[in-house]
Design an enzyme around this catalytic site. Structure first.
Site, PDB file in Angstrom:
ATOM      1  CG  ASP A  12      -1.764  -1.228   1.326  1.00 55.34           C
ATOM      2  OD1 ASP A  12      -2.242  -1.699   0.296  1.00 55.34           O
ATOM      3  OD2 ASP A  12      -1.907  -1.741   2.455  1.00 55.34           O
ATOM      4  CG  HIS A  40      -1.586  -2.159  -7.207  1.00 58.51           C
ATOM      5  ND1 HIS A  40      -0.697  -2.636  -8.123  1.00 58.51           N
ATOM      6  CD2 HIS A  40      -1.250  -2.726  -6.041  1.00 58.51           C
ATOM      7  CE1 HIS A  40       0.156  -3.464  -7.531  1.00 58.51           C
ATOM      8  NE2 HIS A  40      -0.187  -3.539  -6.269  1.00 58.51           N
TER       9      HIS A  40
HETATM   10  P1  GDP Z   1      -0.383   0.179  -3.744  1.00 59.04           P
HETATM   11  O1  GDP Z   1      -0.988  -1.150  -3.441  1.00 59.04           O
HETATM   12  O2  GDP Z   1       1.068   0.253  -3.389  1.00 59.04           O
HETATM   13  O3  GDP Z   1      -0.663   0.634  -5.140  1.00 59.04           O
HETATM   14  O4  GDP Z   1      -1.084   1.239  -2.787  1.00 59.04           O
HETATM   15  P2  GDP Z   1      -2.651   1.432  -2.479  1.00 59.04           P
HETATM   16  O5  GDP Z   1      -3.334   1.866  -3.683  1.00 59.04           O
HETATM   17  O6  GDP Z   1      -3.185   0.251  -1.765  1.00 59.04           O
HETATM   18  O7  GDP Z   1      -2.576   2.588  -1.370  1.00 59.04           O
HETATM   19  C1  GDP Z   1      -2.060   3.820  -1.628  1.00 59.04           C
HETATM   20  C2  GDP Z   1      -3.107   4.868  -1.289  1.00 59.04           C
HETATM   21  O8  GDP Z   1      -2.515   6.138  -1.316  1.00 59.04           O
HETATM   22  C3  GDP Z   1      -4.233   4.953  -2.299  1.00 59.04           C
HETATM   23  O9  GDP Z   1      -5.409   5.353  -1.644  1.00 59.04           O
HETATM   24  C4  GDP Z   1      -3.742   6.032  -3.273  1.00 59.04           C
HETATM   25  O10 GDP Z   1      -4.802   6.671  -3.975  1.00 59.04           O
HETATM   26  C5  GDP Z   1      -3.114   6.958  -2.324  1.00 59.04           C
HETATM   27  N1  GDP Z   1      -2.025   7.798  -2.816  1.00 59.04           N
HETATM   28  C6  GDP Z   1      -0.963   7.482  -3.609  1.00 59.04           C
HETATM   29  N2  GDP Z   1      -0.109   8.530  -3.691  1.00 59.04           N
HETATM   30  C7  GDP Z   1      -0.647   9.510  -2.925  1.00 59.04           C
HETATM   31  C8  GDP Z   1      -0.222  10.822  -2.567  1.00 59.04           C
HETATM   32  O11 GDP Z   1       0.845  11.294  -2.939  1.00 59.04           O
HETATM   33  N3  GDP Z   1      -1.026  11.526  -1.717  1.00 59.04           N
HETATM   34  C9  GDP Z   1      -2.203  11.033  -1.243  1.00 59.04           C
HETATM   35  N4  GDP Z   1      -2.936  11.792  -0.421  1.00 59.04           N
HETATM   36  N5  GDP Z   1      -2.619   9.795  -1.550  1.00 59.04           N
HETATM   37  C10 GDP Z   1      -1.854   9.051  -2.366  1.00 59.04           C
END
Ligand code: GDP
Length: 430
Positions: A12, A40
């Site tokens: 995440d 993701h």
């Molecule tokens: P992944 O599994 O590594 O792709 O991550 P996830 O999608 O599960 O969790 C990452 C969360 O952070 C999601 O809700 C994204 O929309 C959010 N996100 C990613 N980059 C940023 C950022 O720079 N700022 C904010 N506020 N949210 C972000």
């Protein structure tokens, strides 16, 4: 050339956003491990999506998306996800499912649930999507490959052998209804028709693409802490979460991986069982506030909706996480989330049995680790959407400089929001 996008922590970290962004200028995106057990999150012109099994290049017509041989392929979930994105107006992605990928079978899901039920309070906090039984069967050589679907005699033999073994376990260990190989065979024939248009020789495709000078992204699932060898075993997942495994799970040559973009968040979050060691955890009202403000919609699992545990940035875990990934550069996400804090803590050491260390310990010692903090000043302003790194407040840049020194890996991308282009580019100081 191959670039890997992988997580430094517990998953995440925001890999989906980074992959989606980099896919704009890439040709191929490959999922090389894991299955549909984590999501993701991607926010782009079509809307907000939580992709579980489709590669994050699925929104671009110019990208070929590959489900590599290392993935646990849940055909039903793949087909449902394809339908859900096309229903939301996304053109059907170019997709190749490796004929060497193995099938996540309905009995893997059952077994996962039965095992968690049997373990009760000692459970691992599995998402019950069948991942651990799937990989156990793969390495016990009782799995079924996609190519087997197209050879009915071989499929019957393999299925009968698998069902025979499962039924012993289902009867005597779990006391559950038995499986019927004929019913499963019919089900697999249905799956075969669903998957047929996508099945291909991903191995040859990837090598041809490399010869033609294409850019390939490897999209990791979860992060370093969840690797069964180098992570916090047994609170890990069952496939390798490290970029190096792309050489197996996506069949890219080791020498072709030129860039390992390791993603980490500006604070920590972790899903899974409460019993999992999570040294930097922030509990109580402070934790609730960070959880509510985190990510794009609060820190809740993209697959399960479970509240994620949250904590301060853990430099000990992240330095190690970047090291075992072989990070060539680091993408720091969610910096905008911390804009409400007067002071921000960073875990810069672990105290174990009275001694402070900055070297990430083995799982047995990790359980006894207590955090040692360094406190930095917050920047108390909203930086969401800023795209010029220099325009960030001094304390925000100071925070990033400090993290870079601590993790000993160059931070080049600093994300300021969940959307595709909410990103700043930083010249590393290392
Ligand atoms: P992944 O599994 O590594 O792709 O991550 P996830 O999608 O599960 O969790 C990452 C969360 O952070 C999601 O809700 C994204 O929309 C959010 N996100 C990613 N980059 C940023 C950022 O720079 N700022 C904010 N506020 N949210 C972000």
């Amino acid at each position: 050339m191959v670039k890997a996008i992988v997580g430094a922590n517990w998953g995440d970290e925001g890999k989906g956003k980074i992959t989606d962004m980099l896919a704009e200028t890439s040709d191929v995106v490959i999922r090389f491990q894991g299955g549909a057990n984590a999501g993701h999150t991607i926010i782009n012109d079509y809307g907000r999506f939580a992709l579980h099994i489709l590669p994050s290049g699925s929104f671009y017509p110019h990208v070929t998306n590959i489900i590599g041989n290392g993935v646990a392929l849940d055909i039903k979930k793949l087909v449902a996800e394809l339908k859900s994105i096309t229903d939301q107006g996304v053109p059907a992605p170019n997709l190749i499912v490796s004929e060497r990928a193995q099938l996540l079978m309905p009995y893997h899901v059952l077994q996962d649930g039965y095992e968690e039920e049997r373990l009760a309070g000692r459970a691992f906090g599995s998402t019950k999507s069948g991942i651990a039984p799937f990989y156990s069967d793969k390495y016990a050589k009782t799995g079924i490959q996609v190519c087997d679907l197209f050879d009915e005699e071989r499929l019957r033999q393999r299925l009968n052998a698998a069902v025979e073994r499962k039924n012993v376990m289902f009867k005597h260990l779990y006391h559950k209804p038995l499986l019927d190989a004929d019913t499963l065979f019919v089900e697999l024939m249905e799956y075969r028709e669903l998957i047929r248009p996508y099945v291909g020789d991903a191995v040859t495709f990837v090598h041809e693409a490399l010869k033609a000078g294409k850019t390939i992204l490897l999209e990791g699932q979860l992060g370093s802490m969840k690797d069964p060898d180098l992570g916090i075993f047994p609170m890990t997942t069952s496939s390798h979460t490290l970029a190096g495994f792309g050489t197996v799970g996506a069949c890219v040559p080791p020498t072709a991986i030129e860039d390992v973009i390791t993603v980490t968040k500006a604070y920590s979050s972790c899903v899974g069982s409460k019993t999992e060691p999570f040294v930097s955890e922030l509990l109580g009202a402070e934790g609730d506030e960070l959880r509510r403000r985190g990510g794009d919609k609060g820190e809740f699992g993209a697959t399960t909706g479970r509240p994620r545990r949250v904590g301060w940035f853990d430099a000990v875990a992240t330095k190690y996480g970047c090291m075992v990934q072989g990070a060539t550069q680091v993408a720091l996400t969610c910096l905008d989330v911390l804009g409400y804090l007067d002071e921000i803590k960073v875990v810069t050491g672990y105290e174990i049995d009275g001694e402070v260390t900055t070297i990430f310990p083995t799982p047995s010692r990790l359980e006894r680790a207590k955090p040692v903090f360094t406190t930095l000043k917050g920047w108390k302003s909203d930086i969401r959407g800023i795209t010029d790194y220099d325009a960030l407040p001094d304390n925000a840049k100071g925070y990033v400089d400090f993290l870079e020194q601590q993790i000993e890996a160059p931070i080049t991308l600093v994300s300021t929001g969940p959307k595709r282009h909410e990103m700043t580019y930083r010249t590393p100081k290392l």
